[in-house]
Structure formats: C-alpha cells, structure tokens
Enzyme design. Structure first.
Site, PDB file in Angstrom:
ATOM      1  CD  GLU A 325      -3.236  -0.856   2.453  1.00 56.75           C
ATOM      2  OE1 GLU A 325      -4.140  -1.875   2.014  1.00 56.75           O
ATOM      3  OE2 GLU A 325      -2.328  -0.119   3.624  1.00 56.75           O
ATOM      4  CB  CYS A 326       0.830   4.322  -0.084  1.00 56.47           C
ATOM      5  SG  CYS A 326       1.569   6.200  -0.416  1.00 56.47           S
ATOM      6  N   GLY A 327       3.521   3.716   0.215  1.00 57.23           N
ATOM      7  CA  GLY A 327       5.375   3.882   0.379  1.00 57.23           C
ATOM      8  C   GLY A 327       5.537   1.983   0.099  1.00 57.23           C
ATOM      9  CG  MET A 330       6.035   4.292  -4.098  1.00 57.52           C
ATOM     10  SD  MET A 330       6.025   5.776  -2.738  1.00 57.52           S
ATOM     11  CE  MET A 330       7.092   6.754  -3.400  1.00 57.52           C
ATOM     12  CB  SER A 421      -3.445   1.026  -5.507  1.00 61.76           C
ATOM     13  OG  SER A 421      -4.075   0.691  -4.258  1.00 61.76           O
TER      14      SER A 421
END
Length: 429
Positions: A325-327, A330, A421
């Site tokens: 999720e998010c970080g 990435m 995502s």
C-alpha cells in the site's frame, strides 16, 4: 450502557491546536490516575501514534466515511473498555469529504458523545461568542458541551474571551496561554512520528503541565457521557493469508490496528520484520503486507537491503501473496526517485517507477472495486501521497472513484500474486 464514557475534542478549523490539547489532556488525565483510551477521527496514521504515546496504549481510528455505523460503535466501545474515551477530531467540526459526509460532527452524533470545542483565541476577543454559538447551534444532535481557549495572549485577553462566552451558556473549561514550546514539528506528510522527535517526552510533559494548570479537568470529566455497549462485532476484512509477514519500521509505519486485530481474530498468525534492518519475511508465510510509510526518506538503506529483497523474490517464487500500500507499493517497484532526484533500486517485483515530484498532495477518499485480494469486491479507502508513478501496461489492482462517485483512473498494478497501489484500504464498502 457501558461503564466507559467519552468525549470528542474538536475545533472550528484546522490549526486551532486540537492535537496538542488532546495530547495534553491524555497525559494530564493519565497523571491523575485516570484510565484514558485514545482515538482519532478519520483516516490518519500520524496523530494516532502521538495519541498512543500520550495515553500509554494504542489509539484507534474511527472513520465515519469509510466505516459502517456498526463498526464505529463497536470499535469505540471496544477501545474504551472501562476507560475515558478521548476522540480527537479532524479538520473543523463540520468539515467533511467531498460528498458532505465523514465529519467529526457525524461521528459525535453517531456515538452520542459531547464535543469540547478548542477555539484559537489569537487575534480575536468578543467575536469568540458568535463563533462558538454558531457551532453550538448549527446542527441538532451535535452537542457542544464545553470550550477550551487556546493561544490566549494575557490574563486580560482571557477575561475578555470568557466574559464574551458567558451569554452562550457553554462553559469555558480553561484557557491555554501562547507558548512556542507547545508546537509539534511537521514533515511533508504532516506531523512527524513521535519516535522522530528527540524532545517529544519533554514536549508531552509541558503539554500535560499546561493542561493541568489551566484546564478544569474535574469539570471536563463530568461532561463525558456513557458509551453504549454493542452486541455482535461486525465482520472484519478477511486476512491476506493464514501466516502473514508484515513490514514494520520507520519506513513502513502506517498500519490500522482494527485490520490486524480482525485478522488475528480470524485465526491468522502475524509476524513482523524490518526491511530497514535488512530482515527478510519469515520463510513459511503465505502472505506479505508492505504498508505505507516513508520509504522515500530511506531510499539508500532499502536499496542496499539485499536480504529483504531476496526474501520478497523467494516468497513470490513460492506463490505467496505480496501486497503493498502506497509506500509499500513504491518499494515493490523497480526504482524510487526521492525528492532530490536520486534514484534508488527497489525490489523490482512490479515494473513501476515512482518519484517524489509533486508540489501538492494527492489525497481523498476512494471507493475501490477489485478481484485480486481475498477481500470483498467493494472496498473503502483513501489516498495520500506526494509522488507519481510510471508503469507499464499492467492490469490495475483497483477500479476507483472518489467520494462523490466520480470515476478516477485505475489504480495500482497486479502481476500474478504480487500487487499494490497508492490506496490505503480501511474497510469493506
């Protein structure tokens, strides 16, 4: 009715000081021997970390947009136990999402808890009265039970404010003078985490002293009202697997306790590991969760964490579900470009490149539709980041709309059982 009671700490607008006041209240009450239970309105990871440190126990999120009324009531009662539930609001009392729902007022009304309004006294005097009266009378079902004045300039200023409030009939519980020591440093995603502040404990002690000196805590406690007990607990999101490894350190700090509690309650076994310490997930897990956080501040360390990255590759090769999720999303990508423009090689499990390149935040509630995760098809979540993503033409993880149901571009990517995502999932829709 349960034995626990509760209050909501709100404000007319952001920046009024409600986080500092709430921290001071938790710490001051705890010093008195009062059992306190902290909670934060809305989808926030940073404030709960501070609230938990002040209360001596973890805080929970109560998000009236993403969570059902049943979930909110259950979490509030469960968190409180037999303690005094102190709920910090979000933004201004009546500020809501783009569809007009999800405000602190919505939560206070649903839980039938009184509101203590933190009012910034700076640069005003008698005008405080119509401000408070307007908030108190704006909405039936939301009860403003008391006022705390903040950033008061002098004893004379305090007297002018208190006298003006008299005709409103709403008690003033006290006034906190201006004090530059009562300020929490900020970071690009909001407040820093408490572990990042060397002076956090002295700050918290100063906040507790200010509250103890200037606020009538007996009167504040007397304003709290009981929290209704709930019967059956609502169904939590299913666990990602039977044995789940969860990344957890300064780069992966954004976890919602209610999700983890729900997974444990369904029999899942949770283990934690630190990518920053170059730890790999346990070799026997069937799912790995990389939550959000601050990987962009630790790009070089994560790029050099070969044991961590090899552990992800091994988990992928044996068919484990890997979700970011998010970080975390990435880090699953190929490259992360930090704010200075420096590229850092990430895990390479998804062909995406992310970069901290946006002057403004991307944020908002999201309604999500998906089929890859072992969760319901429809989910509620939120998005909050300063980075952008470049990716190949991959199947998206989510179809998405904003809070008003306006369509958004598909979010994230899926390759086999590796997926992620920018969305932070909160609950089923």
């Amino acid at each position: 009715m349960g034995l626990a009671k509760g209050l909501v700490i709100a404000a007319p607008r952001s920046g009024s000081g409600k986080t500092v006041i709430t921290l001071g209240l938790l710490a001051a009450l705890r010093r008195r021997g009062v059992a306190v239970a902290p909670a934060k309105t809305g989808p926030d990871y940073i404030d709960p970390a501070f609230l938990g440190r002040a209360a001596g126990r973890p805080a929970v999120n109560l998000d009236p947009w993403s969570m059902s009324p049943h979930r909110l009531k259950h979490l509030a009662a469960q968190q409180a136990g037999e303690a005094l539930l102190i709920v910090e609001g979000v933004m201004g009392l009546f500020d809501a999402s783009a569809d007009g729902t999800g405000s602190t007022a919505d939560l206070a009304e649903l839980l039938e808890l009184p509101v203590i309004l933190v009012v910034d006294g700076d640069k005003q005097s008698q005008s405080v009265a119509p401000l408070v009266a307007g908030f108190a009378n704006w909405r039936v079902g939301v009860r403003v039970a008391g006022v705390i004045l903040n950033r008061v300039a002098s004893t004379k200023h305090e007297r002018m404010l208190v006298d003006a409030l008299g005709p409103t009939g709403i008690p003033c519980l006290g006034a906190i003078p201006r004090d530059p020591a009562l300020v929490i440093p900020e970071r690009h995603l909001g407040l820093v985490l408490p572990g990042d502040i060397d002076t956090f404990e002295p700050f918290l002690a100063a906040a507790a002293e200010a509250i103890g000196d200037y606020i009538d805590l007996d009167r504040l406690q007397a304003l709290a009202t009981p929290i209704a007990e709930t019967q059956d607990s609502p169904a939590p999101l299913p666990p990602l697997g039977q044995r789940i490894a969860i990344a957890h350190d300064a780069a992966f700090a954004f976890l919602y306790p209610h999700l983890l509690d729900g997974w444990c309650g369904q029999g899942a076994e949770l283990t934690f590991f630190s990518p920053l310490a170059n730890e790999a997930p346990a070799a026997d897990v069937d799912a790995i969760f990389l939550p959000g956080g601050y990987p962009e501040l630790h790009g070089a360390t994560l790029a050099a964490a070969e044991t961590f990255k090899a552990g992800l590759l091994a988990a992928r090769d044996r068919g484990a579900l890997i979700y970011g999720e998010c970080g975390g999303f990435m880090v699953l990508g190929e490259v992360l470009v930090d704010k200075s423009g420096m590229p850092h090689e990430m895990a390479g499990l998804l062909p995406v490149i992310t970069q901290i390149d946006r002057p403004k935040r991307t944020l908002g509630y999201r309604r999500l539709t998906q089929s890859a995760l072992p969760w319901p098809t429809l989910l509620n979540g939120h998005e909050f980041h300063y980075s952008s993503v470049k990716q190949s033409r991959l199947p998206p993880l989510f179809e998405a709309t904003d809070a008003t149901e306006a369509p958004l571009p598909p979010m994230g990517a899926v390759i086999g059982r590796v997926m992620g995502s920018y969305a932070h999932v909160v609950d089923a829709a």
